[in-house]
Write a protein that holds these residues in place. Structure first.
Motif, PDB file in Angstrom:
ATOM      1  N   PRO A   2       0.815  -1.116   0.036  1.00 29.99           N
ATOM      2  CA  PRO A   2      -0.019   0.073  -0.067  1.00 29.99           C
ATOM      3  C   PRO A   2       0.867   1.371  -0.009  1.00 29.99           C
ATOM      4  N   SER A   3       0.587   2.257  -0.821  1.00 25.67           N
ATOM      5  CA  SER A   3       1.234   3.601  -1.008  1.00 25.67           C
ATOM      6  C   SER A   3       0.493   4.861  -1.195  1.00 25.67           C
ATOM      7  N   THR A   4       0.915   6.008  -0.708  1.00 28.05           N
ATOM      8  CA  THR A   4       0.146   6.931  -0.966  1.00 28.05           C
ATOM      9  C   THR A   4       0.445   7.428  -2.310  1.00 28.05           C
ATOM     10  N   LEU A   5      -0.541   8.523  -2.712  1.00 28.39           N
ATOM     11  CA  LEU A   5      -0.414   9.197  -3.935  1.00 28.39           C
ATOM     12  C   LEU A   5       1.058   9.679  -4.191  1.00 28.39           C
ATOM     13  N   SER A   6       1.594  10.616  -3.228  1.00 26.43           N
ATOM     14  CA  SER A   6       2.773  11.036  -3.301  1.00 26.43           C
ATOM     15  C   SER A   6       4.040  10.126  -3.244  1.00 26.43           C
TER      16      SER A   6
END
Length: 247
Positions: free
Chosen positions: A23-27
């Motif tokens: 899981p990763s953020t948009l940034s």
């Protein structure tokens, strides 16, 4: 060489990034993929609507569609089906974690596994990728290639996973030469500390891409264990080779 379609290329980059990093953020995705945030956001919205990605308030992760496609790959794979019973037999005989692995570039990918019956065991998951030079599965398969091809496949420098990983290229080639002579590979805590793994290739495809292995905590290794498992793997490979004509 065919020029890739940019949007398709970026979509696949996103899937591969989420598979590797979780899981990763948009940034985080913007930084790792070097895709403009506005373009990335649009692709992510489409992938989320199609079920390839799931979104929380802060992160994106792979969705059910990715699982369904991965499962369909395994369901359609003749080698996985052919070796299913053999993996069952090995796991039942030794009670240890058993894997079918496939060489993919410089890495080995687990495509099937059977769990150990013991609480102390190797953690692994179908689909997990590991550097081939640091695993018994990978070394067994690398040993079927000429040295020049091995050098072309593997990165420089060879990354260590534990203090026991072979990172010297000359030492690795010497190890591969020994594997060719004896017919099986041993990973002595090179992938995971405390775990020993024994592997043999399965000559079903040409070139050979698959191998089977048993992984055992070092504390359960007796003086005769490696030889006993190597012989059992040889018998299993012989069964698989005999069944090859049915593929």
């Amino acid at each position: 060489m065919t020029t890739p379609v940019k949007s398709a290329d970026r979509t696949l980059d996103i899937l591969e990034a989420l598979a590797a990093a979780g899981p990763s953020t948009l940034s985080e995705l913007t930084r790792s993929l070097d895709i403009p945030k506005s373009s990335l956001h649009g692709i992510l919205r489409t992938m989320t609507a199609r079920g390839w990605i799931e979104a929380t308030e802060t992160r994106f992760r792979l969705g059910l569609k990715a699982l369904q496609v991965g499962a369909a790959y395994l369901d359609a794979d003749d080698t996985v089906g052919l070796l299913s019973g053999i993996l069952d037999d090995l796991a039942a005989r030794f009670g240890e974690t058993t894997h079918l692995g496939r060489l993919d570039g410089p890495d080995i990918t687990y495509v099937a596994k059977r769990e150990s019956v013991h609480p102390l065991r190797l953690y692994s998951a179908i689909g997990r990728r590991l550097p081939a030079h640091a695993t018994a599965l990978g070394k067994a398969l690398l040993a079927t290639r000429p040295p020049a091809e091995v050098d072309a496949l593997l990165p420089t420098p060879l990354p260590p996973l534990t203090p026991h990983t072979i990172t010297d290229r000359a030492a690795l080639h010497a190890e591969l030469s020994e594997i060719r002579a004896r017919g099986y590979a041993v990973d002595r805590e090179e992938n995971t500390e405390g775990i020993v793994c024994i592997a043999r290739t399965v000559p079903i495809r040409d070139p050979i891409t698959d191998a089977i292995s048993l992984s055992i905590p070092r504390t359960r290794i007796a003086p005769s264990t490696v030889d006993e498992i190597a012989t059992a793997l040889e018998e299993a490979v012989s069964k698989a080779s005999s069944a090859k004509r049915f593929l």
